[in-house]
Each structure stands twice: as C-alpha cells, then as structure tokens.
Write a protein that holds these residues in place. Sequence first.
Motif, PDB file in Angstrom:
ATOM      1  N   ALA A  48       0.819  -1.212   0.000  1.00 27.33           N
ATOM      2  CA  ALA A  48       0.000   0.000   0.000  1.00 27.33           C
ATOM      3  C   ALA A  48       0.855   1.265   0.000  1.00 27.33           C
ATOM      4  CB  ALA A  48      -0.921  -0.002   1.224  1.00 27.33           C
ATOM      5  N   GLN A  49       2.055   1.169   0.558  1.00 27.77           N
ATOM      6  CA  GLN A  49       2.931   2.336   0.666  1.00 27.77           C
ATOM      7  C   GLN A  49       3.924   2.446  -0.501  1.00 27.77           C
ATOM      8  OE1 GLN A  49       4.717   1.774   4.517  1.00 27.77           O
ATOM      9  NE2 GLN A  49       3.002   2.697   5.595  1.00 27.77           N
ATOM     10  N   PHE A  50       3.821   1.550  -1.473  1.00 23.28           N
ATOM     11  CA  PHE A  50       4.759   1.599  -2.602  1.00 23.28           C
ATOM     12  C   PHE A  50       4.639   2.969  -3.285  1.00 23.28           C
ATOM     13  CE2 PHE A  50       6.199   0.762  -6.975  1.00 23.28           C
ATOM     14  CZ  PHE A  50       7.382   0.092  -6.719  1.00 23.28           C
ATOM     15  N   PRO A  51       5.770   3.638  -3.516  1.00 19.37           N
ATOM     16  CA  PRO A  51       5.715   5.002  -4.059  1.00 19.37           C
ATOM     17  C   PRO A  51       5.166   5.067  -5.486  1.00 19.37           C
ATOM     18  CG  PRO A  51       7.984   4.186  -4.007  1.00 19.37           C
ATOM     19  CD  PRO A  51       7.154   3.183  -3.268  1.00 19.37           C
ATOM     20  N   ARG A  52       4.448   6.150  -5.746  1.00 21.29           N
ATOM     21  CA  ARG A  52       3.995   6.416  -7.118  1.00 21.29           C
ATOM     22  C   ARG A  52       5.196   6.892  -7.931  1.00 21.29           C
ATOM     23  NH1 ARG A  52      -1.527   6.882  -7.805  1.00 21.29           N
ATOM     24  NH2 ARG A  52      -2.774   6.832  -5.903  1.00 21.29           N
ATOM     25  N   ILE A  53       5.378   6.310  -9.092  1.00 18.02           N
ATOM     26  CA  ILE A  53       6.557   6.628  -9.902  1.00 18.02           C
ATOM     27  C   ILE A  53       6.115   7.263 -11.216  1.00 18.02           C
ATOM     28  CG2 ILE A  53       8.619   5.687 -11.019  1.00 18.02           C
ATOM     29  CD1 ILE A  53       8.543   3.409  -8.978  1.00 18.02           C
ATOM     30  N   ASP A  54       6.596   8.460 -11.488  1.00 17.89           N
ATOM     31  CA  ASP A  54       6.236   9.173 -12.715  1.00 17.89           C
ATOM     32  C   ASP A  54       6.805   8.476 -13.941  1.00 17.89           C
ATOM     33  OD1 ASP A  54       4.938  11.071 -11.218  1.00 17.89           O
ATOM     34  OD2 ASP A  54       6.677  12.417 -11.098  1.00 17.89           O
ATOM     35  N   LYS A  55       6.031   8.436 -14.996  1.00 19.07           N
ATOM     36  CA  LYS A  55       6.460   7.981 -16.324  1.00 19.07           C
ATOM     37  C   LYS A  55       6.798   6.491 -16.392  1.00 19.07           C
ATOM     38  CE  LYS A  55       8.397  12.552 -17.383  1.00 19.07           C
ATOM     39  NZ  LYS A  55       9.596  13.305 -17.740  1.00 19.07           N
ATOM     40  N   VAL A  56       6.546   5.745 -15.307  1.00 21.24           N
ATOM     41  CA  VAL A  56       6.804   4.304 -15.326  1.00 21.24           C
ATOM     42  C   VAL A  56       5.576   3.585 -14.777  1.00 21.24           C
ATOM     43  CG1 VAL A  56       8.254   2.422 -14.495  1.00 21.24           C
ATOM     44  CG2 VAL A  56       9.276   4.660 -14.958  1.00 21.24           C
ATOM     45  N   GLY A 192      13.326  -1.916 -15.409  1.00 19.84           N
ATOM     46  CA  GLY A 192      14.759  -1.630 -15.512  1.00 19.84           C
ATOM     47  C   GLY A 192      15.146  -0.279 -14.924  1.00 19.84           C
ATOM     48  N   SER A 193      14.374   0.755 -15.245  1.00 19.18           N
ATOM     49  CA  SER A 193      14.695   2.103 -14.755  1.00 19.18           C
ATOM     50  C   SER A 193      14.501   2.201 -13.247  1.00 19.18           C
ATOM     51  CB  SER A 193      13.825   3.144 -15.464  1.00 19.18           C
ATOM     52  OG  SER A 193      12.452   2.945 -15.186  1.00 19.18           O
ATOM     53  N   VAL A 194      13.532   1.449 -12.716  1.00 19.43           N
ATOM     54  CA  VAL A 194      13.291   1.460 -11.269  1.00 19.43           C
ATOM     55  C   VAL A 194      14.444   0.764 -10.540  1.00 19.43           C
ATOM     56  CG1 VAL A 194      11.705   0.784  -9.427  1.00 19.43           C
ATOM     57  CG2 VAL A 194      10.802   1.479 -11.649  1.00 19.43           C
ATOM     58  N   LEU A 195      14.939  -0.339 -11.103  1.00 23.28           N
ATOM     59  CA  LEU A 195      16.059  -1.045 -10.486  1.00 23.28           C
ATOM     60  C   LEU A 195      17.335  -0.211 -10.547  1.00 23.28           C
ATOM     61  CD1 LEU A 195      15.518  -4.740 -11.666  1.00 23.28           C
ATOM     62  CD2 LEU A 195      14.760  -3.608  -9.559  1.00 23.28           C
ATOM     63  N   LYS A 196      17.502   0.550 -11.618  1.00 23.43           N
ATOM     64  CA  LYS A 196      18.641   1.469 -11.695  1.00 23.43           C
ATOM     65  C   LYS A 196      18.535   2.507 -10.579  1.00 23.43           C
ATOM     66  CE  LYS A 196      20.963   4.776 -14.764  1.00 23.43           C
ATOM     67  NZ  LYS A 196      20.929   5.441 -16.080  1.00 23.43           N
TER      68      LYS A 196
END
Length: 263
Positions: A48-56, A192-196
């Motif tokens: 539930a607390q997972f951050p919102r990530i722009d453009k992904v 991939g971009s999130v893991l980076k």
Amino acid sequence: METSNNNPSTSRKRSRSEDNSAPESNQSHSLDNLIFSDTMVALQMMRAQFPRIDKVSVEPFILQSQLYSSVKDRTQVDRELESLRREKVLRVFKLNTGQDDHALMFMEDYLKQMKRAVKSMETKKQGVFEWFEVHVIHSKPEPCIGHQELLSLLSLGGKVKDEDISLLINAGLLTRQLIDSEMYWFAIPNIGSVLKGLTQGRKELLSLLNRKKYKEMMLAILEKKRLRLSPLDIRFHLRDLLGSGHLKTIQTPSGLVIRVVKN
C-alpha cells in the motif's frame, strides 16, 4: 545515549545531539510502526505504501530485505514466504541489483504487469504469452526454470519454437542465467529504470549519512529528505538498507536515529 559530566566525550555527544536535533513532537516518530508480527501484514502495508513513480507503469513490489527489517524473526519470514509462494499468493524474483536481492510481488499484481508488457510488444504471436501464463506461471512457483521444463510446459498449449522463447525474453518475462544458459530467471517486466534507481538511491542515501560527522541522522529529519537519483522514496530505501544490515536504528531520548553500520 548516556552522558556524564566526568566523561571526556561529553562535548562530542553534545555536538551530536545538536547535529541531530529534532522537534519534540517527533519523539515518538517511527518508520510507520517499523516492526510487524506477521509477514502478510507487513507485505500488505508495504504494498500500500509503494511510491507512485512518474512515467513508469509498475505494480508494487517489496524487497525481501525490507521484510527482514519489518518482521523481527527472519526464520518466520522465510517460512511464511515459502508458504505464500507455494500457495501462489505471490512470486519471488531474483534481481540483478545485488547477489542477495529478491523482489516479492503479489500474483495479481504480477499478472497485471505481465499483461501490460505483452500488450506493448505489438506482436501477432500472442499465443505463447497465454501458454506462459496458464501452463508455466501457475504451475512453477520457483524463481527459475530450466530450458527443457519450460519447453515441456509451454508445449501443453501448442507447438513451441525457439522464437517463442525469444519473445518471452524480449517481453522481459524471462532472463537467461549467466552461469547456466540452460536456466532462466522469471523476471518482472519493464522495471529496468526502477532497479537502476534502487541501486543509485542506495548509494545516495549511504553517502548522505556517511558525510555526517557521526554517520547518523534523526529518522524524523531523514524521512523528509528527497533523493535526486531514485524514483523510490526514502522510506523504501531505509527499509531496504536496514534489512540488509547496512543501517541500524538507535532509540534516543530525542527519537529514533538511523546510523550507518561500520564494515
């Protein structure tokens, strides 16, 4: 932290207190109730607390290290994770961000992520993806699979060609193991971009703390920081680094302190 007028380190401790000063209202501050008694409760909270990530477009995932920082008994975590994996409630994925890095994703979230990745492939050969979901994902809860077993399971849906395996790899659903080309890791597509960002965020947060005189900060202050190099928030990285043993928490009269663990 104890202090004494006869202790030569009194001035050192006083300066540390000043460096970490926080408003009195934050004395009971904690990392949203850092410790849970139940693995499933911890998983649902962090989902539930997972951050919102722009453009992904990425469904929530939890790092195994984060669970270790949130449930005291690691043996209990491992046992309950194994049960949840076998019951197909969630899947475990080996990440390429570190030797012991594993991500956990609820099955329903993974299926959403998979369908999104398949849709973006824009290929007419959708059959293999259906076979993969029906005959592989739901019958193989382990994080890896051998080439022959993969072919055998996929063939339950129809005739399998080498290009079908390539489609699954290109969609980000499988990655070949480096040490054995006949083995594949199941993978979360399009992260991939999130893991980076995960890797860079770890370094940035540790660097921030290492630059402090005593390599520590009040949690109440640290949680308000924003990382430049990671789309994930401070809370996500703190739980990860606490669980992996790179950071530790210390309770002080002023509140919770986050400190770098010396190698």
